[in-house]
Design a protein around this motif. Structure first.
Motif, PDB file in Angstrom:
ATOM      1  N   PHE A 273     -29.450 -45.701  -6.398  1.00 31.64           N
ATOM      2  CA  PHE A 273     -28.271 -45.259  -7.140  1.00 31.64           C
ATOM      3  C   PHE A 273     -27.312 -44.524  -6.218  1.00 31.64           C
ATOM      4  CE2 PHE A 273     -26.015 -42.270  -9.941  1.00 31.64           C
ATOM      5  CZ  PHE A 273     -25.542 -43.147 -10.907  1.00 31.64           C
ATOM      6  N   VAL A 274     -27.845 -43.604  -5.424  1.00 34.25           N
ATOM      7  CA  VAL A 274     -26.997 -42.844  -4.496  1.00 34.25           C
ATOM      8  C   VAL A 274     -26.402 -43.760  -3.435  1.00 34.25           C
ATOM      9  CG1 VAL A 274     -26.970 -40.991  -2.788  1.00 34.25           C
ATOM     10  CG2 VAL A 274     -28.304 -40.726  -4.893  1.00 34.25           C
ATOM     11  N   LYS A 275     -27.208 -44.668  -2.885  1.00 37.47           N
ATOM     12  CA  LYS A 275     -26.707 -45.586  -1.867  1.00 37.47           C
ATOM     13  C   LYS A 275     -25.625 -46.506  -2.439  1.00 37.47           C
ATOM     14  CE  LYS A 275     -30.929 -45.790   0.932  1.00 37.47           C
ATOM     15  NZ  LYS A 275     -32.070 -46.657   1.385  1.00 37.47           N
ATOM     16  N   GLY A 276     -25.820 -46.947  -3.675  1.00 34.02           N
ATOM     17  CA  GLY A 276     -24.820 -47.808  -4.294  1.00 34.02           C
ATOM     18  C   GLY A 276     -23.513 -47.098  -4.545  1.00 34.02           C
ATOM     19  N   THR A 278     -22.420 -44.563  -2.822  1.00 33.82           N
ATOM     20  CA  THR A 278     -21.832 -44.341  -1.506  1.00 33.82           C
ATOM     21  C   THR A 278     -21.173 -45.606  -0.985  1.00 33.82           C
ATOM     22  OG1 THR A 278     -23.537 -42.709  -1.020  1.00 33.82           O
ATOM     23  CG2 THR A 278     -22.282 -43.563   0.838  1.00 33.82           C
ATOM     24  N   ALA A 279     -21.831 -46.765  -1.228  1.00 35.40           N
ATOM     25  CA  ALA A 279     -21.273 -48.022  -0.752  1.00 35.40           C
ATOM     26  C   ALA A 279     -19.961 -48.347  -1.441  1.00 35.40           C
ATOM     27  CB  ALA A 279     -22.284 -49.148  -0.992  1.00 35.40           C
ATOM     28  N   GLY A 280     -19.815 -47.907  -2.695  1.00 38.43           N
ATOM     29  CA  GLY A 280     -18.582 -48.198  -3.414  1.00 38.43           C
ATOM     30  C   GLY A 280     -17.609 -47.057  -3.474  1.00 38.43           C
ATOM     31  N   ALA A 281     -17.890 -45.992  -2.747  1.00 37.27           N
ATOM     32  CA  ALA A 281     -17.068 -44.782  -2.871  1.00 37.27           C
ATOM     33  C   ALA A 281     -15.665 -44.963  -2.319  1.00 37.27           C
ATOM     34  CB  ALA A 281     -17.740 -43.619  -2.167  1.00 37.27           C
ATOM     35  N   VAL A 282     -15.510 -45.784  -1.292  1.00 38.67           N
ATOM     36  CA  VAL A 282     -14.192 -45.936  -0.671  1.00 38.67           C
ATOM     37  C   VAL A 282     -13.591 -47.295  -0.970  1.00 38.67           C
ATOM     38  CG1 VAL A 282     -14.738 -44.351   1.198  1.00 38.67           C
ATOM     39  CG2 VAL A 282     -15.289 -46.767   1.461  1.00 38.67           C
ATOM     40  N   LYS A 283     -14.114 -47.984  -1.990  1.00 39.42           N
ATOM     41  CA  LYS A 283     -13.608 -49.302  -2.312  1.00 39.42           C
ATOM     42  C   LYS A 283     -12.612 -49.198  -3.456  1.00 39.42           C
ATOM     43  CE  LYS A 283     -17.953 -51.400  -0.839  1.00 39.42           C
ATOM     44  NZ  LYS A 283     -17.488 -51.914   0.412  1.00 39.42           N
ATOM     45  N   GLY A 284     -11.682 -50.141  -3.501  1.00 42.41           N
ATOM     46  CA  GLY A 284     -10.733 -50.184  -4.591  1.00 42.41           C
ATOM     47  C   GLY A 284      -9.397 -49.608  -4.205  1.00 42.41           C
TER      48      GLY A 284
END
Length: 284
Positions: A273-276, A278-284
């Motif tokens: 959950f945390v890794k996911g 983080t992976a999407g934190a700077v997307k969009g």
């Protein structure tokens, strides 16, 4: 001792105190669930049980009364199991397709449509209770597990779409364009290219939806029937069932049983959950 070491020690002390503060209710629930009624009345709230007594757990699962029904939490727990898995899978897949369309297959007005969908993330669910009950009645699925699955899929759609849309926005559009040139269609691109790249955000969405749906009380109490109540409603009815002697140990054991699936999910899959996120934190 340097100032840096002192600050680090102070930070650890504060974090330890915060952890103890938040874990204290769980500790009280655990020790109470393993005590018998006499030990609860004569002992201390924080004292350990003299022996592990599983009578309260057995009663909470199979014989405690919720109103006039004395089958414990078992039927309500199974209702939640039957409801949560299809609701989580459908809402996640639906959100993935929406995010795929709104990020990589944009059309005229897609950003406006996405903006309207975001209202569902912030809208209080209480405002949809009456219209949703009417829709369930028109569809003939009111007071059923199927109706609850339908409601949770719709309620979670805005959040799952947001997750996937923001994640897919960072996928290189050249991948999609190259696949289209090679003759791949909408669904082949989705399943062959996009889905294999989606593991982090899929894990986030699955955990998020499982937690929200399993812990939901509002929709469960509003839209369920006598034979379709989820575990949260069953727990509430059990705790509020009046009797001559209040069985706190049974109530605590029932609460732990009801919360066990979500606790296990975060213990076993919390790192994903945390890794996911983080992976999407700077997307969009």
């Amino acid at each position: 001792m340097t100032a840096k070491s002192l600050l680090r020690g102070l930070l650890y002390a504060v974090l330890l105190l915060a952890a103890l503060f938040f874990l204290a209710p769980l500790y009280v629930m655990l020790v109470t669930a393993f005590k018998d009624a006499e030990e609860i009345r004569s002992g201390n709230l924080l004292s350990l049980p003299s022996a592990l007594n599983f009578d309260a757990w057995r009663a909470a699962w199979g014989s405690a009364c919720t109103g006039t029904d004395c089958r414990g939490l078992q039927p309500f727990f199974m209702n939640s199991v039957v409801m949560v898995f299809p609701a989580v899978l459908i809402s996640t897949l639906w959100g993935a397709v929406n995010g795929y369309v709104l990020s990589l297959w944009k059309f005229k007005g897609s950003d406006v449509l996405f903006g309207f969908m975001l209202f569902g993330v912030f809208m209080p669910f209480q405002v949809v209770l009456l219209p949703m009950s009417q829709v369930l009645g028109w569809l003939g699925i009111s007071s059923s597990i199927g109706g609850l699955i339908f409601v949770h899929c719709l309620a979670g759609l805005a959040g799952t779409t947001l997750f996937f849309r923001n994640y897919y926005a960072a996928v290189p559009k050249e991948l999609v364009n190259a696949a289209r040139i090679d003759g791949a269609g909408f669904w082949r691109i989705f399943f062959r290219i996009i889905v294999p790249l989606s593991t982090p955000i899929v894990m986030v969405t699955l955990i998020w939806q499982f937690t929200n749906i399993w812990n939901d009380f509002l929709f469960g109490v509003a839209f369920s029937g006598a034979d379709s109540k989820p575990v949260t409603v069953g727990l509430n009815n059990m705790v509020n069932t009046s009797s001559s002697v209040k069985s706190y140990n049974v109530d605590m054991a029932a609460a732990l049983i009801a919360g066990l699936p979500t606790m296990l999910i975060y213990v076993l899959a919390g790192q994903y959950f945390v890794k996911g996120l983080t992976a999407g934190a700077v997307k969009g």
